[in-house]
Design a protein around this motif. Sequence first.
Motif, PDB file in Angstrom:
ATOM      1  N   PRO A  75     -12.554 -47.546 -50.568  1.00 31.44           N
ATOM      2  CA  PRO A  75     -13.477 -47.256 -51.672  1.00 31.44           C
ATOM      3  C   PRO A  75     -12.706 -46.859 -52.928  1.00 31.44           C
ATOM      4  O   PRO A  75     -11.496 -46.578 -52.878  1.00 31.44           O
ATOM      5  CB  PRO A  75     -14.293 -46.074 -51.133  1.00 31.44           C
ATOM      6  CG  PRO A  75     -13.356 -45.379 -50.193  1.00 31.44           C
ATOM      7  CD  PRO A  75     -12.528 -46.468 -49.561  1.00 31.44           C
ATOM      8  N   ASP A  76     -13.375 -46.795 -54.070  1.00 33.70           N
ATOM      9  CA  ASP A  76     -12.711 -46.486 -55.337  1.00 33.70           C
ATOM     10  C   ASP A  76     -12.063 -45.113 -55.342  1.00 33.70           C
ATOM     11  O   ASP A  76     -11.087 -44.893 -56.059  1.00 33.70           O
ATOM     12  CB  ASP A  76     -13.716 -46.567 -56.496  1.00 33.70           C
ATOM     13  CG  ASP A  76     -14.171 -47.996 -56.763  1.00 33.70           C
ATOM     14  OD1 ASP A  76     -13.479 -48.929 -56.316  1.00 33.70           O
ATOM     15  OD2 ASP A  76     -15.213 -48.163 -57.426  1.00 33.70           O
ATOM     16  N   GLY A  77     -12.600 -44.182 -54.560  1.00 36.38           N
ATOM     17  CA  GLY A  77     -12.054 -42.831 -54.543  1.00 36.38           C
ATOM     18  C   GLY A  77     -10.720 -42.699 -53.842  1.00 36.38           C
ATOM     19  O   GLY A  77     -10.103 -41.631 -53.880  1.00 36.38           O
ATOM     20  N   VAL A  94      -1.903 -40.864 -47.770  1.00 29.52           N
ATOM     21  CA  VAL A  94      -3.079 -41.466 -48.387  1.00 29.52           C
ATOM     22  C   VAL A  94      -3.489 -40.573 -49.557  1.00 29.52           C
ATOM     23  O   VAL A  94      -3.738 -39.373 -49.375  1.00 29.52           O
ATOM     24  CB  VAL A  94      -4.238 -41.588 -47.385  1.00 29.52           C
ATOM     25  CG1 VAL A  94      -5.497 -42.105 -48.085  1.00 29.52           C
ATOM     26  CG2 VAL A  94      -3.860 -42.521 -46.245  1.00 29.52           C
ATOM     27  N   ASN A  95      -3.521 -41.149 -50.758  1.00 30.84           N
ATOM     28  CA  ASN A  95      -3.877 -40.404 -51.962  1.00 30.84           C
ATOM     29  C   ASN A  95      -5.330 -40.638 -52.322  1.00 30.84           C
ATOM     30  O   ASN A  95      -5.773 -41.794 -52.444  1.00 30.84           O
ATOM     31  CB  ASN A  95      -2.989 -40.839 -53.128  1.00 30.84           C
ATOM     32  CG  ASN A  95      -1.526 -40.525 -52.889  1.00 30.84           C
ATOM     33  OD1 ASN A  95      -1.127 -39.374 -52.853  1.00 30.84           O
ATOM     34  ND2 ASN A  95      -0.721 -41.569 -52.703  1.00 30.84           N
ATOM     35  N   VAL A  96      -6.079 -39.566 -52.495  1.00 29.24           N
ATOM     36  CA  VAL A  96      -7.495 -39.665 -52.879  1.00 29.24           C
ATOM     37  C   VAL A  96      -7.690 -38.968 -54.217  1.00 29.24           C
ATOM     38  O   VAL A  96      -6.988 -38.002 -54.548  1.00 29.24           O
ATOM     39  CB  VAL A  96      -8.420 -39.055 -51.808  1.00 29.24           C
ATOM     40  CG1 VAL A  96      -8.232 -39.756 -50.476  1.00 29.24           C
ATOM     41  CG2 VAL A  96      -8.191 -37.565 -51.656  1.00 29.24           C
ATOM     42  N   ASN A  99     -18.707 -39.679 -49.188  1.00 28.51           N
ATOM     43  CA  ASN A  99     -18.830 -40.107 -47.791  1.00 28.51           C
ATOM     44  C   ASN A  99     -17.931 -41.291 -47.473  1.00 28.51           C
ATOM     45  O   ASN A  99     -17.321 -41.354 -46.389  1.00 28.51           O
ATOM     46  CB  ASN A  99     -20.286 -40.443 -47.472  1.00 28.51           C
ATOM     47  CG  ASN A  99     -21.152 -39.213 -47.369  1.00 28.51           C
ATOM     48  OD1 ASN A  99     -20.655 -38.121 -47.121  1.00 28.51           O
ATOM     49  ND2 ASN A  99     -22.464 -39.369 -47.566  1.00 28.51           N
ATOM     50  N   ASP A 100     -17.837 -42.262 -48.392  1.00 28.85           N
ATOM     51  CA  ASP A 100     -17.002 -43.440 -48.143  1.00 28.85           C
ATOM     52  C   ASP A 100     -15.524 -43.052 -48.089  1.00 28.85           C
ATOM     53  O   ASP A 100     -14.757 -43.611 -47.294  1.00 28.85           O
ATOM     54  CB  ASP A 100     -17.221 -44.494 -49.230  1.00 28.85           C
ATOM     55  CG  ASP A 100     -18.590 -45.152 -49.124  1.00 28.85           C
ATOM     56  OD1 ASP A 100     -19.194 -45.116 -48.029  1.00 28.85           O
ATOM     57  OD2 ASP A 100     -19.057 -45.700 -50.150  1.00 28.85           O
ATOM     58  N   VAL A 101     -15.129 -42.114 -48.934  1.00 30.96           N
ATOM     59  CA  VAL A 101     -13.741 -41.646 -48.916  1.00 30.96           C
ATOM     60  C   VAL A 101     -13.444 -40.917 -47.609  1.00 30.96           C
ATOM     61  O   VAL A 101     -12.413 -41.153 -46.963  1.00 30.96           O
ATOM     62  CB  VAL A 101     -13.464 -40.728 -50.123  1.00 30.96           C
ATOM     63  CG1 VAL A 101     -12.079 -40.075 -50.000  1.00 30.96           C
ATOM     64  CG2 VAL A 101     -13.554 -41.517 -51.421  1.00 30.96           C
ATOM     65  N   VAL A 135     -10.632 -42.030 -44.823  1.00 26.63           N
ATOM     66  CA  VAL A 135      -9.583 -41.125 -44.369  1.00 26.63           C
ATOM     67  C   VAL A 135      -9.626 -40.954 -42.857  1.00 26.63           C
ATOM     68  O   VAL A 135      -8.584 -40.955 -42.180  1.00 26.63           O
ATOM     69  CB  VAL A 135      -9.711 -39.765 -45.078  1.00 26.63           C
ATOM     70  CG1 VAL A 135      -8.805 -38.722 -44.421  1.00 26.63           C
ATOM     71  CG2 VAL A 135      -9.366 -39.898 -46.556  1.00 26.63           C
ATOM     72  N   ALA A 136     -10.829 -40.844 -42.304  1.00 29.04           N
ATOM     73  CA  ALA A 136     -10.964 -40.688 -40.853  1.00 29.04           C
ATOM     74  C   ALA A 136     -10.420 -41.907 -40.118  1.00 29.04           C
ATOM     75  O   ALA A 136      -9.709 -41.782 -39.104  1.00 29.04           O
ATOM     76  CB  ALA A 136     -12.429 -40.457 -40.489  1.00 29.04           C
ATOM     77  N   ARG A 137     -10.730 -43.099 -40.623  1.00 30.20           N
ATOM     78  CA  ARG A 137     -10.218 -44.320 -39.995  1.00 30.20           C
ATOM     79  C   ARG A 137      -8.710 -44.453 -40.196  1.00 30.20           C
ATOM     80  O   ARG A 137      -7.998 -44.933 -39.312  1.00 30.20           O
ATOM     81  CB  ARG A 137     -10.941 -45.543 -40.564  1.00 30.20           C
ATOM     82  CG  ARG A 137     -12.396 -45.677 -40.087  1.00 30.20           C
ATOM     83  CD  ARG A 137     -13.036 -46.937 -40.636  1.00 30.20           C
ATOM     84  NE  ARG A 137     -13.218 -46.847 -42.073  1.00 30.20           N
ATOM     85  CZ  ARG A 137     -13.256 -47.897 -42.908  1.00 30.20           C
ATOM     86  NH1 ARG A 137     -13.069 -49.117 -42.420  1.00 30.20           N
ATOM     87  NH2 ARG A 137     -13.447 -47.728 -44.193  1.00 30.20           N
TER      88      ARG A 137
END
Length: 382
Positions: free
Chosen positions: A140-142, A157-159, A167-169, A173-175
């Motif tokens: 996702p974009d985030g 992983v940079n957010v 939620n998509d972020v 991250v979980a995956r």
Amino acid sequence: MRRTVVTRTGLSALLLLGTWAAVGLAPAAAASPTPAPAPGVSAGLLSAMREDLGLTESQAKARLAAEKTATAVEGKARRAAGSSYGGSWFDAADGTLAVAVTDEQKADAVRATGATVRIVKHSARQLDAAKSRIDALDAPDGVSSWHVDPKANQVVVNVVAGQKSDNDVRDFVARARQTGPVTVKETAEAPRTFAAGTVGGDPYYTGNVRCSIGFSVYGGFVTAGHCGQAGASVSGWDGSYIGNFQGSSFPGDDYAWVNVGSGWWTVPVVLGWGAVPDQLVRGSAVAPIGASICRSGSTSHWHCGNVLATNETVNYSQGAVYQMTKTSVCAEPGDSGGSFLSGDQAQGVTSGGWGNCSSGGETWHQPINEILGRYGLTLHTA
């Protein structure tokens, strides 16, 4: 403004006349007792490193020499580590190449190359495999980017800080964590490319987009792929026709090359924009993580920083771009395609980043050797 015009007129002379002998590639003789720079290192480059990296002149000279040694050591150290190789980086604190290994029995062989050793849990092969699995996910974009960090022995992983609770972020991250050793960091902004609308007196244009020349190759120059599609016409800073995009890839990659004709010639020179003397390009040896690096672009001109990561996947709004190098060098719109140098060695062409040269930021470049290999080009060197 007058200095900018004079500098760009110098570039035109370089490209049109195919000569660099008279454009001040070496610093003028000093009138003061300032120590002379090391052979092949300009006083201007040392000045830029003092300003952007906070180094004294002697520290800058020592660091450049140490980085050159570290670059030469890296291949030998990797071979000595074999399958236990966990990555490498330049350790600015002690001026050596640090090499991560998973097998202590390989440590002495690696040290014999001149590198220092860090024992880690995960090999580079394991970390690269985890990153490849993340590359296959839909980001996702985030989520701004991800890369292997050999010093942390993790995939980072940079957010975007303001979107970490999206939620998509959270799902991404979980995956990502399921792929292997992953750590999450925050970044201030989402990455963007650094192309810009037409502004007079800049290095080259395609359509209404202004970008920057990267490096001369025999027959043309390389630049960023998002600056133009294959076949697009290119004009110079003075509006005269240069050539056309012969190849372009974006997203996935962010590189392109433009043929040079109609009286325009190529030379192994990168503009210093008056901040440093124009720089000669002598090769394309890859600088390690932690090494100093400088960038030249048509908007923000000359700035320096450090290599932060290699083989990073960057998640632009247009799509992901792979195998990028992240740096702490700032950039601004119009700098896209411009040159990244470490010493006199070409590193890559400016792709994008976040921030600006007033408040700071980070910038990615597409490595030059990948571009040369993709199109079968030869770097024009001094």
